[in-house]
Design an enzyme around this catalytic site. Structure first.
Site, PDB file in Angstrom:
ATOM      1  CB  THR A 220      -0.916   0.018   1.240  1.00 29.51           C
ATOM      2  OG1 THR A 220      -0.109  -0.029   2.427  1.00 29.51           O
ATOM      3  CG2 THR A 220      -1.857  -1.178   1.233  1.00 29.51           C
ATOM      4  CD  GLU A 238      -0.826  -6.664  11.118  1.00 29.73           C
ATOM      5  OE1 GLU A 238      -0.332  -5.836  11.901  1.00 29.73           O
ATOM      6  OE2 GLU A 238      -0.785  -6.528   9.872  1.00 29.73           O
ATOM      7  CG  ASP A 359      -0.215  -2.955  15.192  1.00 33.28           C
ATOM      8  OD1 ASP A 359       0.750  -3.240  14.466  1.00 33.28           O
ATOM      9  OD2 ASP A 359      -1.258  -2.431  14.757  1.00 33.28           O
ATOM     10  CE  LYS A 386      -0.217   1.784  14.643  1.00 39.03           C
ATOM     11  NZ  LYS A 386      -0.215   0.425  14.025  1.00 39.03           N
ATOM     12  CB  CYS A 653     -16.110 -11.564   9.909  1.00 39.34           C
ATOM     13  SG  CYS A 653     -16.465 -13.283   9.502  1.00 39.34           S
ATOM     14  CG  HIS A 657     -17.794  -7.610   7.128  1.00 47.14           C
ATOM     15  ND1 HIS A 657     -18.623  -6.994   6.212  1.00 47.14           N
ATOM     16  CD2 HIS A 657     -17.117  -8.561   6.452  1.00 47.14           C
ATOM     17  CE1 HIS A 657     -18.460  -7.580   5.035  1.00 47.14           C
ATOM     18  NE2 HIS A 657     -17.559  -8.511   5.142  1.00 47.14           N
TER      19      HIS A 657
END
Length: 933
Positions: A220, A238, A359, A386, A653, A657
């Site tokens: 990306t 991941e 992370d 982060k 999911c 979602h």
């Protein structure tokens, strides 16, 4: 010119022109750019003609002057009018020396032009502008070139990334930008290719695969070009990959060097001494799953020191106990690394979070600047990490100069100035305690990929910050999977506000100077200029401009959708512009569930927007959006099944979602999906019926019983939220009252349905109106609601539906659903056409990415009650008409399914499918409810 087909369902705003250019140029839909005067359809047609002409002019002009003729000097010290690299210069400061737009005249800013993008996923890219041409990548790694003054589309390139690979992306199918060098535009595609395009035409010059396509890598990142080499990393930390950064020859695509960020199998020779030393900081068998450590965002370059700097991501798994036996710093995870630009050899590193397990990537923007600190001029590198610390490093040696928190944190009390290591608070390591821990910041980060900016005039860094806590809970039953996240830990959101801020930070004194508060997190990247302004789009959909020295708001415009990527500034013909992309998406929108709405706008309207002083262009009104209707089938699963479904949903999911099955506005909210009520669920989840839309098949990791458990969990969640939102209204539909509406209409001026659809619901053989007898009440009600809201526009049905109350809709739908009407005799179609239609309907066309219609509509078009309509026996004219409406983009309900496939059909295939379904005469058209597993 070819006028696109349109008909009754198309309103004036939906009509469009297209330019059929020669095969070397992509088909360009117009108008892509709308100026203030471009309202009438006639003017839009003229814009379409202009696009065709502009392509020819660009080719002829390019013969004399190479497009995007960028070299090292043009990136290191670019002309003020241009923005030739991701952060404008190698230092990645995102500072423009232009000042025609300034703090005095910024209140007179307005929209100069806009261009719609053919994507409804997240837009993270920073555009480039080189000699009057704007180059930008969009979701799915599509690249476009626009006239930077007018917004006219010059060319478009689609690398045709297989949509099913979207499952490999942790954080949407985004692209952060392109690079330019000596007549070429470089894009790294989501599926791992590096493509060099001719900047004049958009045609590929060379392509190289930068990753092992058998492994779950993605890209990306925006490439950078250093000394004639294209530098690029990858994503997938991941999922089970080993991170690295590579450099490719810009002329040929040949690999020049590669540096791995984590060590490989220690039983084999290491690639270099840096890997041998890094291996001493690991334990266990990390290399079997890759180790992670991908390089997915920041890259900077110092031409004087000849050093390339980049940040490294998290480990695989997040839980250090699983990936490294809970031992070691695990180099080079969460580190800033410097390499020799010529050879790719290791020079130095700084690890921000040793032994990272939350992370806390270190991939955030790396700004290079020369600062006076303690009376000494220092060559520094700055990062708002982060983990919540703002780091200032000596960029020659990697030594820590200073570090302070810029947001509230709870995991460390500070940084040891001698070692540079964080001073960790007790009990924050869940891998050690085995207990849940609440972390601030969570994995969304105090600052993540959204680029910050540095203004050398004010001496301030402008940081898009956020405060999002998460809870990490060890998962003792975790097992790695070839599909989906492999974190080794459960991560869940926390209640309460999640502030987002724009912070002006003094890096010399490590203190906040001013801040702007936003409704929520995930606000856009930042631009600052010599005009004493800071510009930033926010997640609520506003584009904002502030004074750089004080933070006073100077101007704001509602742009209809969130802006996440960094804005840029450029100049054409003496006029300064500011440009940015809009389009909600990315990790937070997909994963955060209900919390995603806190930022204020869940709408994706993907565009390029350009502003100037005195701009008068106007955005068109927003079309209606489908309202989420929770009308789930009965919930009958036991608590054990729901708990199993909850666990599986979270694993496979929720990354797309949303947490607790609450969608964030980009992909479907499954609580309101028509497929949770029917067996088409299995065709989608297990077999990949919608893989062309980005929904990959999960049949390799889930069986039917597990897919059923996930569905039961979604149904359970839909009932929970339906009950929470319910009112005291308990009225049941009255089909007897529906008879009266069908025969006589209503007192609110809705005419009798029988006038068009017949009292029997059979309509007539002309096919002008559909047969509705026996269609399920749920499906008929939804269509009437869509007509009423305008989501499905029709000159006849929209005003009628608007005149119907909710009770009217429920009652008339109940009546027609119960009607049993024989099929009239109809002439069968051409046998060859019907046979072709049967093949498409029952088998599909794999070569075109078309599943069978029966995957959702059932064998012989029987439908799947209560949400998927029957097609068998429907009039061919009507079926063909609706497919063409989806194909041309004029029907807007169910776009993620029906428009997806209709666009892949040609008119003959549409006619064939319609002819096949018209001649079917089954005794029972509506399929039984889904079987319970």
């Amino acid at each position: 010119m070819e006028l696109l087909w349109f008909a009754g369902d198309a309103g004036p705003a939906e009509r469009a022109m297209s330019c059929a250019t020669e095969a070397s140029h992509p088909r360009i839909a117009a108008p892509v750019a709308r100026l203030a005067s471009c309202r009438p359809l006639a003017v839009r047609a003229f814009v379409g003609l202009t696009l065709c002409f502009s392509m020819a002019m660009l080719e002829r002009a390019g013969a004399a002057e190479p497009a995007a003729n960028v070299d090292a000097n043009r990136i290191a010290a670019p002309d003020p009018a241009n923005w030739p690299s991701y952060g404008r210069t190698y230092s990645e400061q995102r500072f423009s020396p232009l000042s025609r737009i300034n703090a005095d005249n910024a209140p007179r800013l307005g929209l100069a032009w806009y261009a719609d993008l053919d994507s409804d996923r997240g837009q993270e890219a920073t555009p480039l502008v080189i000699d009057g041409v704007l180059y930008v990548s969009t979701a799915w790694s599509i690249v476009k070139a626009f006239d930077a003054k007018t917004g006219a589309l010059l060319w478009s390139y689609d690398p045709a990334v297989p949509r099913a690979l979207g499952v490999r992306g942790c954080c949407d199918v985004v692209s952060r930008g392109v690079a330019a060098w000596k007549g070429k535009i470089f894009v790294a595609t989501f599926d791992g290719r590096l493509v060099a395009l001719d900047a004049r035409t958009g045609k590929p010059v060379w392509t190289v695969m930068t990753v092992d396509p058998a492994k779950p890598y993605t890209i990306t990142q925006a490439p950078r070009v250093v000394k004639g080499r294209v530098v690029i990393g990858n994503s997938g930390g991941e999922y089970g990959v080993r991170g690295y950064i590579s450099a490719y020859d810009a002329e040929t695509g040949a690999l020049a060097w590669r540096f791995y960020t984590v060590p490989g199998d220690p039983s084999l020779p290491f690639e270099n001494q840096a890997m041998a030393e890094a291996a001493k900081t690991w334990d266990g068998e990390w290399w079997k799953s890759g180790g992670g450590g991908v390089v997915w965002d920041a890259i900077s370059y110092d031409p004087e020191l000849n050093l390339v700097y980049f940040g490294v991501g998290n480990g695989m798994e997040w839980d250090r106990a699983r990936r490294s036996a809970n031992k070691g710093d695990n180099l080079f995870l969460s580190s800033i690394v410097a390499l020799n630009a010529d050879t790719g050899d290791y020079v130095w590193h700084f690890q921000a979070t040793p032994g990272e397990e939350w992370d806390y990537d270190a991939v955030q923007q790396l700004i290079l600047a020369d600062l006076t600190i303690g009376g000494e001029r220092r060559q520094v590198l700055m990062q708002a990490n982060k983990n919540g610390f703002f780091y200032v490093l000596d960029r020659k040696t990697g030594k820590l100069i200073s570090a302070k928190t810029f947001v509230p944190i709870n995991w460390a009390s500070g940084i040891d100035e001698k070692t540079g290591r964080p001073i960790e608070n007790p009990d924050i390591r869940y891998s050690t305690t085995g207990k849940p821990v609440r972390m601030m910041p969570g994995p969304d980060g105090a600052h993540t990929w959204h680029p910050m900016a540095y203004n050398p005039t004010t001496g301030l860094v402008y940081i898009p910050s956020q405060e999002i806590a998460k809870v990490f809970t060890p998962d003792p039953n975790f097992k790695t999977s070839p599909i989906g996240w492999n974190l080794g830990v459960d991560v869940a959101g926390t209640p309460g506000e999640k502030p987002g801020n724009l912070i002006a930070w003094d890096p010399v004194n490590q203190r906040e100077v001013w801040r702007v508060h936003y409704r929520g997190p995930w606000n856009g990247g930042v631009l600052t200029t010599a005009g004493n302004i800071v510009a930033q789009g926010d997640a609520a959909g506003n584009f904002d401009v502030y004074r750089a020295d004080t933070g006073e708001k100077l101007w704001s415009m509602f742009a209809q959708s969130a802006m996440m990527g960094g804005a840029i500034s450029y100049e054409v013909d003496g006029e300064q512009y500011i440009a940015v992309l809009s389009g909600w998406g990315s990790a937070f929108s997909l994963q955060a569930g209900k919390a995603a709405a806190q930022s204020g706008n869940l709408r994706n309207v993907s565009r390029v927007l350009a502003f100037k002083v005195g701009g008068t262009a106007q955005l068109p009104p927003l079309p209606p959006t489908p309202k989420l209707t929770l009308s789930p089938p009965p919930a009958s699963a036991d608590a054990t099944t729901i708990a199993t479904g909850d666990r599986l949903f979270g694993r496979f999911c929720s990354p797309c979602h949303g947490e607790f099955a609450v969608g964030g506005g980009v992909v479907p909210d499954l609580r309101g999906s028509p497929f949770i009520a029917v067996d088409a669920w299995y065709s989608i989840v297990l077999d990949g019926a919608l893989k062309e839309g980005g929904m990959a098949p999960f049949g390799s990791v889930l069986d039917r019983a597990q897919a059923a458990a996930i569905r039961d969990y979604v149904i359970h969640r839909a009932h929970e939220d339906e009950s929470a939102a319910a009112t005291t209204r308990t009225r049941q539909p009255d089909p007897n009252r529906g008879v009266i509406i069908a025969a006589q209409g209503t007192t609110s001026a809705a005419p009798a349905c029988a006038q068009c659809h017949a009292f029997s619901g059979s309509s007539d053989a002309s096919g002008a109106f559909p047969r509705i007898a026996g269609q399920s009440a749920a499906y008929l009600s939804q269509q009437l609601r869509d007509f009423s809201s305008g989501v499905r526009a029709n000159a006849i049905m929209t005003p009628i539906a608007k005149a119907l109350s909710a009770d009217d809709i429920a009652d008339v739908a109940a009546y027609y659903a119960a009607v049993e009407t024989p099929f009239p005799p109809l002439a069968t179609g051409d046998p060859d056409l019907v046979a072709k239609g049967q093949q498409l309907a029952e088998t599909g066309n794999a070569a075109k990415g078309l599943p069978s219609c029966s995957a959702c509509h059932g064998a012989r078009g029987a439908g799947q009650s209560p949400t998927v309509p029957y097609l068998g026996g429907q009039y061919a004219h009507y079926t063909a008409f609706q497919l063409k409406m989806w194909q041309r983009g004029f029907r807007n309900n169910s776009p993620g399914v029906m428009r997806l496939f209709a666009k892949k059909l040609d008119d003959q295939e549409i006619a064939a499918i319609a002819a096949y379904y018209q001649q079917i005469r089954p005794s029972t058209l509506v399929a039984a409810p889904p079987k319970k597993d």
